[in-house]
Scaffold this active site. Structure first.
Site, PDB file in Angstrom:
ATOM      1  N   PHE A   1      16.987 -38.892  13.978  1.00 30.61           N
ATOM      2  CA  PHE A   1      18.439 -39.140  14.043  1.00 30.61           C
ATOM      3  C   PHE A   1      19.261 -37.997  13.449  1.00 30.61           C
ATOM      4  O   PHE A   1      20.468 -37.912  13.674  1.00 30.61           O
ATOM      5  CB  PHE A   1      18.791 -40.465  13.353  1.00 30.61           C
ATOM      6  CG  PHE A   1      19.056 -40.335  11.879  1.00 30.61           C
ATOM      7  CD1 PHE A   1      18.020 -40.190  10.975  1.00 30.61           C
ATOM      8  CD2 PHE A   1      20.351 -40.343  11.390  1.00 30.61           C
ATOM      9  CE1 PHE A   1      18.257 -40.051   9.624  1.00 30.61           C
ATOM     10  CE2 PHE A   1      20.609 -40.204  10.033  1.00 30.61           C
ATOM     11  CZ  PHE A   1      19.566 -40.058   9.148  1.00 30.61           C
ATOM     12  N   LYS A   2      18.613 -37.091  12.686  1.00 32.71           N
ATOM     13  CA  LYS A   2      19.350 -35.979  12.081  1.00 32.71           C
ATOM     14  C   LYS A   2      20.051 -35.128  13.141  1.00 32.71           C
ATOM     15  O   LYS A   2      21.074 -34.500  12.858  1.00 32.71           O
ATOM     16  CB  LYS A   2      18.405 -35.099  11.259  1.00 32.71           C
ATOM     17  CG  LYS A   2      17.611 -35.840  10.188  1.00 32.71           C
ATOM     18  CD  LYS A   2      18.126 -35.547   8.832  1.00 32.71           C
ATOM     19  CE  LYS A   2      17.467 -36.241   7.645  1.00 32.71           C
ATOM     20  NZ  LYS A   2      16.562 -37.350   7.803  1.00 32.71           N
ATOM     21  N   ASP A   3      19.506 -35.124  14.376  1.00 35.30           N
ATOM     22  CA  ASP A   3      20.146 -34.369  15.460  1.00 35.30           C
ATOM     23  C   ASP A   3      21.556 -34.881  15.769  1.00 35.30           C
ATOM     24  O   ASP A   3      22.389 -34.134  16.282  1.00 35.30           O
ATOM     25  CB  ASP A   3      19.316 -34.469  16.751  1.00 35.30           C
ATOM     26  CG  ASP A   3      17.985 -33.735  16.671  1.00 35.30           C
ATOM     27  OD1 ASP A   3      17.913 -32.697  15.993  1.00 35.30           O
ATOM     28  OD2 ASP A   3      17.025 -34.213  17.302  1.00 35.30           O
TER      29      ASP A   3
END
Ligand SMILES: *Cc1c(COP(=O)(O)O)cnc(C)c1O
Length: 480
Positions: A119-121
């Site tokens: 999810f860091k993207d």
């Protein structure tokens, strides 16, 4: 919109000023001077918006020093079906964050369809475009120096690759990451991306990054910056998908939704808190931890007691014992009392702890009792729970989830309430964590076809000793 420090002793700044910076000068974290609040009519209009429109509606209220047209262009370039293309079976890439329904009222929000499958993207891709834009305006340069034990490093590198004015120097330990995680980073051969593989452990990598950042003349001369989880722009970008999920999980704005969030540095769940403060009808924000359960202890007892030791677990991206964004929440909880925040963190930073049951709240009662007003509850999960949950979800719903999402779902279900849709944040795809999937299911996780031969691609990396002078020499040679 001004931003102020949680400790009240640093100058107020604008969004673009805090974009490239880290901590405030007084050691605090920047937060908006007041959370903008959507009216009922505005929220009604947002129901029909797609991801990009929603992102503009939310972010334009938090960013007022970038012209609206430019901000819109940056958002439109970031949130495309091509960037977030690793969708699973039955998901629609045009949704950017598709909502997967396990059963009526129980959902998983797919946040890990971006280039690095975590999810860091969601935030990092926007950050890459924002950095390039702001540096382009000022003609500045930025050398990002970071340490990673897995997901953050690759997300930062994929976000910054090919960006003008930006170089990335990412330190990673020689052992400890999965082969897939290593290959994701080292297979990038862009000129502005440098992988420094350290003969040492993650903590040594982190200590060297701190040593570089603490050398102020060096930091200034070589334009050293960071992209860590306290970055306000990352938090702001993450609050958008709470809106997207809310509208996907409800039929009308009279309903409320609870979110379960696999947590480490408290960035993701704090973004949910921001969405709630902006008027989104969120019922509960469920903080899920793994065996590193400092936050669970806090929400259950009011005692915040960071531990000296971090346990290595099978949900490694949550192996954190000092949650860096947590101070932002306590700032709000205290009624934005900067003297109180300074007091509490003085205790924590000298190796101690605090107990909010012993601190009075402005309106009566203790600060611990006020937590309920913010809808935060918690729980923790361990290796056996995680393996069990991966297995059950696969058997019952035919869906494969990663170990972090499993922690979130396990804790979320403990807090599920009848009539309130529960959305669990999927923070990574199972492909990143093959060992846990094999243990739980006896099969290999599904992997996007494009990444099938990732581990056999040529790699670019520089192996070096855990020696800060060697790291600095490398920076001097390559910082341009
Ligand atoms: C970073 C990360 C987390 C923790 O998120 P925070 O914002 O630090 O709380 C959870 N799961 C995965 C897979 C991550 O990469």
């Amino acid at each position: 919109m001004n931003y102020l420090s949680t400790r009240g002793l640093a100058p107020q700044l604008r969004f673009s000023d805090i974009l490239l910076g880290g901590l405030a000068d007084d050691g605090g974290l920047y937060v908006p001077e007041a959370y903008p609040r959507f009216t009922a009519a505005e929220l009604e209009a947002m129901r029909a918006m797609n991801y990009r429109e929603l992102a503009f509606a939310v972010l334009s209220r938090l960013v007022d020093d970038i012209p609206a047209d430019d901000l819109r262009a940056l958002i439109d370039k970031t949130y495309t079906a091509d960037v977030y293309r690793y969708v699973g079976r039955g998901e629609n890439a045009a949704d950017i964050t598709p909502l997967k329904t396990l059963e009526p009222g129980l959902h998983v929000l797919a946040l890990s369809n971006g280039p690095t499958l975590a999810f860091k993207d969601m935030a990092m891709q926007l950050l890459g475009n924002l950095f390039e834009y702001v540096l382009g305006k000022t003609g500045g340069e930025l050398n990002i120096v970071g340490a990673t034990s897995g997901d953050t490093g690759s997300a930062a590198e994929y976000a910054m690759r090919g960006k003008k004015g930006v170089r990335v120097f990412m330190l990673s330990p020689e052992h400890g990451m999965t082969r897939f995680q290593q290959a994701q980073m080292y297979a990038l051969r862009d000129d502005n991306i440098h992988n420094l593989v350290i003969r040492g452990v993650f903590d040594q990598c982190q200590d060297m990054v701190k040593a570089v950042a603490n050398d102020l003349p060096f930091k200034a001369k070589y334009h050293i910056g960071a992209v860590n989880s306290i970055n306000w722009a990352r938090v702001a970008a993450q609050s958008v998908y709470y809106f997207k999920a809310y509208f996907a999980a409800t039929h009308s704005n009279t309903q409320s939704v609870s979110f379960s969030v696999p947590s480490g540095n408290f960035g993701n769940v704090y973004a949910g808190h921001v969405a709630r403060q902006m008027g989104l009808p969120i019922n509960k924000l469920i903080v899920a931890t793994n065996e590193n359960d400092v936050l669970d202890e806090f929400f259950k007892t009011g005692v915040y007691r960071p531990r000296p030791e971090t346990k290595h677990t099978s949900s490694p991206s949550m192996d954190i014992s000092k949650a860096s964004n947590f101070e932002r929440f306590v700032f709000d909880l205290s009624g934005r009392d900067v003297a109180k925040v300074r007091d509490l963190w003085r205790a924590v930073e000298s190796g101690g702890s605090f107990d909010l049951k012993t601190h009075a709240a402005p309106g009566g009662g203790s600060l611990f009792e006020r937590i309920a007003d913010f809808g935060m509850v918690s729980g923790s999960s361990n290796h056996a729970n995680r393996i069990d949950t991966i297995r059950t979800v696969y058997e019952v719903y035919g869906t494969m989830i990663d170990p972090h999402t499993a922690d979130g779902l396990k804790v979320g279900l403990e807090h599920r309430e009848p009539g309130v849709p529960l959305v669990c944040m999927e923070t990574a795809q199972p492909a990143k964590f093959e060992d846990a999937i094999r243990e739980a299911l006896g099969i290999d996780p599904v992997r996007p076809a494009e990444l099938a031969d990732l581990e056999t691609q040529p790699q670019k990396k520089h192996v070096m000793d855990a020696d800060v002078d060697a790291v600095k020499r490398f920076l001097v040679e390559h910082a341009g």
